[in-house]
Enzyme design. Structure first.
Site, PDB file in Angstrom:
ATOM      1  CG  ASN A  66      -2.002   1.104   1.077  1.00  0.00           C
ATOM      2  OD1 ASN A  66      -2.606   1.278   0.020  1.00  0.00           O
ATOM      3  ND2 ASN A  66      -2.221   1.853   2.151  1.00  0.00           N
ATOM      4  CG  ASP A 115      -4.702   7.649   2.482  1.00  0.00           C
ATOM      5  OD1 ASP A 115      -3.644   7.109   2.120  1.00  0.00           O
ATOM      6  OD2 ASP A 115      -5.810   7.325   2.035  1.00  0.00           O
ATOM      7  CG  ASN A 155      -2.161   4.765   4.213  1.00  0.00           C
ATOM      8  OD1 ASN A 155      -1.593   4.938   3.133  1.00  0.00           O
ATOM      9  ND2 ASN A 155      -3.442   4.463   4.309  1.00  0.00           N
TER      10      ASN A 155
END
Length: 305
Positions: free
Chosen positions: A102, A197, A148
Protein backbone atom coordinates in the site's frame (compact mmCIF):
# COMPACT_ATOMS: atom_id res chain seq x y z
CA UNK A 1 2.23 29.72 4.96
CA UNK A 2 -0.17 27.94 2.65
CA UNK A 3 -1.20 28.48 -0.94
CA UNK A 4 -4.46 27.34 -2.47
CA UNK A 5 -4.33 23.82 -3.99
CA UNK A 6 -4.85 23.72 -7.76
CA UNK A 7 -5.06 20.83 -10.22
CA UNK A 8 -1.78 20.29 -12.07
CA UNK A 9 -2.57 16.94 -13.73
CA UNK A 10 -6.03 15.67 -14.66
CA UNK A 11 -5.75 11.88 -14.43
CA UNK A 12 -9.10 10.71 -12.98
CA UNK A 13 -7.35 8.23 -10.67
CA UNK A 14 -9.64 5.77 -8.95
CA UNK A 15 -7.14 5.61 -6.09
CA UNK A 16 -4.27 8.04 -6.62
CA UNK A 17 -1.40 7.32 -4.22
CA UNK A 18 2.34 6.94 -3.68
CA UNK A 19 3.68 10.33 -4.86
CA UNK A 20 7.49 10.55 -5.10
CA UNK A 21 9.61 13.47 -6.30
CA UNK A 22 12.46 12.10 -8.39
CA UNK A 23 15.49 14.38 -8.45
CA UNK A 24 16.97 12.33 -11.30
CA UNK A 25 14.21 13.22 -13.77
CA UNK A 26 12.75 16.31 -11.99
CA UNK A 27 9.38 14.56 -12.23
CA UNK A 28 6.71 13.50 -9.82
CA UNK A 29 5.90 9.79 -9.93
CA UNK A 30 2.61 8.50 -8.52
CA UNK A 31 0.18 5.62 -9.03
CA UNK A 32 -3.45 4.73 -9.45
CA UNK A 33 -3.72 1.59 -7.33
CA UNK A 34 -7.14 0.50 -8.54
CA UNK A 35 -6.43 1.61 -12.11
CA UNK A 36 -3.22 -0.52 -12.30
CA UNK A 37 -1.36 2.54 -13.57
CA UNK A 38 1.87 4.45 -12.97
CA UNK A 39 2.10 8.16 -13.80
CA UNK A 40 4.96 10.60 -14.27
CA UNK A 41 4.24 14.33 -14.14
CA UNK A 42 6.76 16.76 -15.64
CA UNK A 43 6.02 20.21 -14.20
CA UNK A 44 8.52 21.92 -16.51
CA UNK A 45 6.49 20.89 -19.56
CA UNK A 46 3.13 20.36 -17.85
CA UNK A 47 2.94 16.83 -19.26
CA UNK A 48 1.89 13.45 -17.93
CA UNK A 49 3.03 9.97 -19.02
CA UNK A 50 1.20 6.77 -18.08
CA UNK A 51 2.22 3.09 -17.91
CA UNK A 52 0.20 -0.04 -17.15
CA UNK A 53 1.37 -2.00 -14.11
CA UNK A 54 1.08 -5.77 -13.55
CA UNK A 55 -1.40 -5.27 -10.71
CA UNK A 56 -2.28 -2.70 -8.02
CA UNK A 57 0.87 -0.56 -7.79
CA UNK A 58 1.14 1.07 -4.35
CA UNK A 59 4.28 3.18 -4.75
CA UNK A 60 7.26 4.05 -6.95
CA UNK A 61 10.71 4.84 -5.50
CA UNK A 62 14.30 4.89 -6.76
CA UNK A 63 17.17 2.65 -5.65
CA UNK A 64 20.85 3.44 -5.11
CA UNK A 65 21.57 1.66 -8.39
CA UNK A 66 19.28 4.10 -10.18
CA UNK A 67 16.41 1.67 -10.77
CA UNK A 68 12.77 2.51 -10.17
CA UNK A 69 11.17 0.00 -7.80
CA UNK A 70 7.41 -0.52 -7.61
CA UNK A 71 5.42 -2.21 -4.86
CA UNK A 72 2.47 -4.16 -6.26
CA UNK A 73 0.02 -6.79 -5.07
CA UNK A 74 2.26 -9.43 -3.52
CA UNK A 75 5.65 -8.31 -4.83
CA UNK A 76 8.31 -5.68 -5.42
CA UNK A 77 9.29 -5.15 -9.05
CA UNK A 78 11.98 -3.25 -10.89
CA UNK A 79 10.36 -0.94 -13.45
CA UNK A 80 11.95 0.24 -16.69
CA UNK A 81 9.92 3.19 -18.05
CA UNK A 82 11.77 3.10 -21.38
CA UNK A 83 10.10 -0.16 -22.37
CA UNK A 84 7.38 -0.33 -19.75
CA UNK A 85 8.85 -3.59 -18.43
CA UNK A 86 8.49 -4.98 -14.89
CA UNK A 87 10.99 -7.43 -13.43
CA UNK A 88 10.02 -9.36 -10.30
CA UNK A 89 12.57 -8.81 -7.54
CA UNK A 90 11.01 -10.34 -4.43
CA UNK A 91 7.61 -11.70 -3.46
CA UNK A 92 5.86 -10.22 -0.43
CA UNK A 93 3.21 -12.14 1.53
CA UNK A 94 2.59 -14.69 -1.21
CA UNK A 95 0.88 -16.68 1.56
CA UNK A 96 -1.72 -13.89 1.95
CA UNK A 97 -3.37 -13.57 -1.49
CA UNK A 98 -5.97 -11.16 -0.12
CA UNK A 99 -3.31 -8.58 0.77
CA UNK A 100 -1.51 -5.98 -1.33
CA UNK A 101 1.29 -3.48 -0.81
CA UNK A 102 0.00 0.00 0.00
CA UNK A 103 2.51 2.71 0.97
CA UNK A 104 6.24 3.11 1.56
CA UNK A 105 9.11 5.41 2.50
CA UNK A 106 12.90 5.38 2.48
CA UNK A 107 14.81 6.17 5.67
CA UNK A 108 17.97 8.31 5.67
CA UNK A 109 20.08 5.13 5.82
CA UNK A 110 18.46 3.78 2.63
CA UNK A 111 16.15 1.31 4.35
CA UNK A 112 12.86 0.78 2.53
CA UNK A 113 9.95 0.62 4.96
CA UNK A 114 6.60 -0.42 3.49
CA UNK A 115 3.19 -1.68 4.49
CA UNK A 116 0.58 -4.17 3.35
CA UNK A 117 -3.18 -4.23 3.80
CA UNK A 118 -6.26 -6.36 3.25
CA UNK A 119 -7.47 -5.43 -0.22
CA UNK A 120 -11.02 -6.09 0.96
CA UNK A 121 -10.48 -3.65 3.86
CA UNK A 122 -11.88 -6.07 6.46
CA UNK A 123 -9.22 -8.40 7.87
CA UNK A 124 -6.49 -7.33 10.30
CA UNK A 125 -3.78 -8.66 8.00
CA UNK A 126 -1.82 -5.50 7.14
CA UNK A 127 1.75 -5.39 8.39
CA UNK A 128 4.79 -3.11 8.25
CA UNK A 129 8.01 -4.47 6.73
CA UNK A 130 11.51 -3.30 5.98
CA UNK A 131 13.63 -4.48 3.07
CA UNK A 132 16.74 -6.17 4.45
CA UNK A 133 19.26 -7.85 2.17
CA UNK A 134 16.71 -7.78 -0.62
CA UNK A 135 14.06 -9.61 1.40
CA UNK A 136 11.07 -8.31 3.39
CA UNK A 137 11.40 -8.53 7.18
CA UNK A 138 8.33 -8.16 9.40
CA UNK A 139 8.70 -5.19 11.75
CA UNK A 140 6.85 -6.97 14.53
CA UNK A 141 4.26 -4.19 14.86
CA UNK A 142 0.68 -5.28 15.46
CA UNK A 143 -1.29 -5.97 12.26
CA UNK A 144 -4.12 -3.67 11.21
CA UNK A 145 -6.61 -3.64 8.34
CA UNK A 146 -5.07 -0.74 6.38
CA UNK A 147 -1.50 0.40 6.98
CA UNK A 148 -0.34 3.75 5.64
CA UNK A 149 3.11 5.23 5.60
CA UNK A 150 5.45 4.65 7.13
CA UNK A 151 7.26 7.98 7.32
CA UNK A 152 10.61 8.57 9.03
CA UNK A 153 11.79 11.59 11.04
CA UNK A 154 14.66 13.66 9.59
CA UNK A 155 17.14 12.16 12.06
CA UNK A 156 16.08 8.61 11.16
CA UNK A 157 15.19 7.74 14.75
CA UNK A 158 11.38 7.70 14.58
CA UNK A 159 9.02 5.71 12.38
CA UNK A 160 5.50 7.09 11.90
CA UNK A 161 2.93 4.40 11.13
CA UNK A 162 -0.73 5.00 10.30
CA UNK A 163 -3.65 2.75 11.22
CA UNK A 164 -6.11 4.25 8.78
CA UNK A 165 -9.37 2.65 9.91
CA UNK A 166 -8.35 3.11 13.55
CA UNK A 167 -7.79 6.83 12.77
CA UNK A 168 -4.48 6.76 14.64
CA UNK A 169 -0.89 7.65 13.77
CA UNK A 170 1.79 6.00 15.91
CA UNK A 171 5.41 7.01 16.47
CA UNK A 172 7.88 4.18 16.96
CA UNK A 173 11.54 4.56 18.00
CA UNK A 174 14.06 3.07 15.57
CA UNK A 175 17.02 1.50 17.37
CA UNK A 176 20.20 -0.20 16.30
CA UNK A 177 19.97 -2.62 13.36
CA UNK A 178 16.57 -1.02 12.62
CA UNK A 179 14.93 -2.75 15.55
CA UNK A 180 11.77 -0.98 16.69
CA UNK A 181 10.84 0.05 20.20
CA UNK A 182 7.34 0.24 21.70
CA UNK A 183 4.84 2.36 19.72
CA UNK A 184 3.38 5.52 21.24
CA UNK A 185 0.28 7.35 20.04
CA UNK A 186 1.32 10.39 17.98
CA UNK A 187 -2.17 11.67 17.17
CA UNK A 188 -5.73 10.48 16.70
CA UNK A 189 -8.02 11.95 14.06
CA UNK A 190 -11.36 12.95 15.54
CA UNK A 191 -14.49 11.22 14.32
CA UNK A 192 -16.04 12.98 11.35
CA UNK A 193 -12.76 14.48 10.11
CA UNK A 194 -11.90 11.64 7.76
CA UNK A 195 -9.28 8.89 7.97
CA UNK A 196 -5.51 9.48 8.07
CA UNK A 197 -3.96 8.31 4.83
CA UNK A 198 -0.36 8.71 3.61
CA UNK A 199 2.04 10.61 5.94
CA UNK A 200 5.06 12.74 4.93
CA UNK A 201 7.64 14.53 7.08
CA UNK A 202 8.95 17.99 6.13
CA UNK A 203 12.36 19.60 6.74
CA UNK A 204 11.20 20.99 10.09
CA UNK A 205 10.29 17.51 11.31
CA UNK A 206 6.55 18.13 11.09
CA UNK A 207 4.25 15.43 9.80
CA UNK A 208 1.66 15.96 7.05
CA UNK A 209 -1.17 13.53 6.41
CA UNK A 210 -3.87 13.26 3.80
CA UNK A 211 -7.40 12.79 5.12
CA UNK A 212 -9.45 10.26 3.16
CA UNK A 213 -13.03 11.48 3.37
CA UNK A 214 -11.78 14.60 5.15
CA UNK A 215 -11.35 17.10 2.30
CA UNK A 216 -7.90 18.23 3.49
CA UNK A 217 -4.30 17.67 4.40
CA UNK A 218 -3.08 18.41 7.91
CA UNK A 219 0.28 19.31 9.40
CA UNK A 220 1.33 18.20 12.89
CA UNK A 221 4.28 19.36 14.99
CA UNK A 222 6.88 16.78 16.07
CA UNK A 223 5.04 16.46 19.39
CA UNK A 224 1.73 15.65 17.68
CA UNK A 225 -0.01 19.04 17.87
CA UNK A 226 -2.17 20.13 14.92
CA UNK A 227 -0.57 23.25 13.43
CA UNK A 228 -1.82 23.37 9.83
CA UNK A 229 -4.90 22.50 7.78
CA UNK A 230 -5.22 22.85 3.99
CA UNK A 231 -8.68 22.23 2.48
CA UNK A 232 -9.04 20.62 -0.94
CA UNK A 233 -12.08 20.60 -3.25
CA UNK A 234 -12.38 16.82 -3.16
CA UNK A 235 -13.13 14.52 -0.25
CA UNK A 236 -10.65 11.68 -0.70
CA UNK A 237 -7.20 13.14 -0.13
CA UNK A 238 -4.56 10.43 -0.04
CA UNK A 239 -0.97 11.65 0.25
CA UNK A 240 1.26 14.72 0.04
CA UNK A 241 4.91 14.90 -1.03
CA UNK A 242 7.29 17.82 -1.59
CA UNK A 243 8.96 18.51 -4.93
CA UNK A 244 9.95 21.19 -7.41
CA UNK A 245 12.55 23.91 -6.83
CA UNK A 246 13.84 23.74 -3.29
CA UNK A 247 11.29 21.00 -2.54
CA UNK A 248 8.80 23.71 -1.61
CA UNK A 249 5.85 22.63 -3.74
CA UNK A 250 3.39 20.27 -2.08
CA UNK A 251 1.96 17.72 -4.53
CA UNK A 252 -1.18 15.90 -3.40
CA UNK A 253 -2.82 12.76 -4.79
CA UNK A 254 -6.58 12.19 -4.52
CA UNK A 255 -9.10 9.44 -5.26
CA UNK A 256 -12.49 8.86 -6.87
CA UNK A 257 -12.90 5.55 -5.00
CA UNK A 258 -16.15 5.30 -3.04
CA UNK A 259 -17.76 8.36 -4.63
CA UNK A 260 -21.15 7.84 -6.31
CA UNK A 261 -22.35 9.71 -9.39
CA UNK A 262 -23.79 12.61 -7.42
CA UNK A 263 -20.59 13.00 -5.38
CA UNK A 264 -18.46 12.90 -8.52
CA UNK A 265 -20.67 15.53 -10.13
CA UNK A 266 -20.08 17.75 -7.10
CA UNK A 267 -16.34 16.97 -7.10
CA UNK A 268 -15.22 17.11 -10.74
CA UNK A 269 -11.55 17.26 -9.71
CA UNK A 270 -11.64 14.05 -7.68
CA UNK A 271 -8.79 11.74 -8.63
CA UNK A 272 -6.59 14.52 -10.01
CA UNK A 273 -3.12 15.60 -8.87
CA UNK A 274 -3.02 18.90 -6.96
CA UNK A 275 -0.19 21.23 -5.96
CA UNK A 276 0.24 24.25 -3.70
CA UNK A 277 2.95 26.37 -2.11
CA UNK A 278 3.55 24.76 1.26
CA UNK A 279 5.53 27.63 2.76
CA UNK A 280 8.03 25.07 4.05
CA UNK A 281 10.55 22.78 2.39
CA UNK A 282 10.37 19.04 2.25
CA UNK A 283 13.19 16.51 2.45
CA UNK A 284 14.85 14.77 -0.49
CA UNK A 285 13.88 11.11 -0.73
CA UNK A 286 16.91 8.86 -0.10
CA UNK A 287 17.67 6.03 -2.52
CA UNK A 288 16.67 2.48 -1.57
CA UNK A 289 19.50 0.20 -0.55
CA UNK A 290 18.41 -2.83 -2.60
CA UNK A 291 20.72 -5.40 -1.01
CA UNK A 292 23.11 -7.83 -2.59
CA UNK A 293 20.68 -10.75 -2.41
CA UNK A 294 17.97 -9.05 -4.42
CA UNK A 295 18.09 -10.70 -7.83
CA UNK A 296 15.87 -10.72 -10.87
CA UNK A 297 13.42 -13.66 -10.88
CA UNK A 298 11.42 -12.95 -14.00
CA UNK A 299 9.99 -10.20 -16.14
CA UNK A 300 6.92 -9.08 -17.99
CA UNK A 301 6.37 -6.31 -20.47
CA UNK A 302 3.62 -3.74 -20.07
CA UNK A 303 4.12 -1.01 -22.67
CA UNK A 304 3.06 2.55 -22.08
CA UNK A 305 -0.54 3.37 -22.79
Amino acid sequence: MLGRPAVVASVDATLGEGPFWDDVTARLWFVDIKGDAIFSFDPAHNSVARWSAPTAPGWVLRSEAGHLLVGTKGAIHRFDPAGGDFTLLTPVEDDRPGNRLNDATVAPDGTLWFGTMDDGEVEHSGRIYRLDGGAPVDSGLAPVVITNGPAVSPDGRTLYVTDTLGRRIWCVPIGGANQLGPPELFTEIEEGAGYPDGPTVDAEGCLWTGLFGGWAVRRYSPDGQLIGHVPLPTANVTKLVFGGDGLRTAFVTTARKGLDDSALAAQPDAGHLFAFDAGVAGLPTPRIREGATMTDTGSSGHPAS
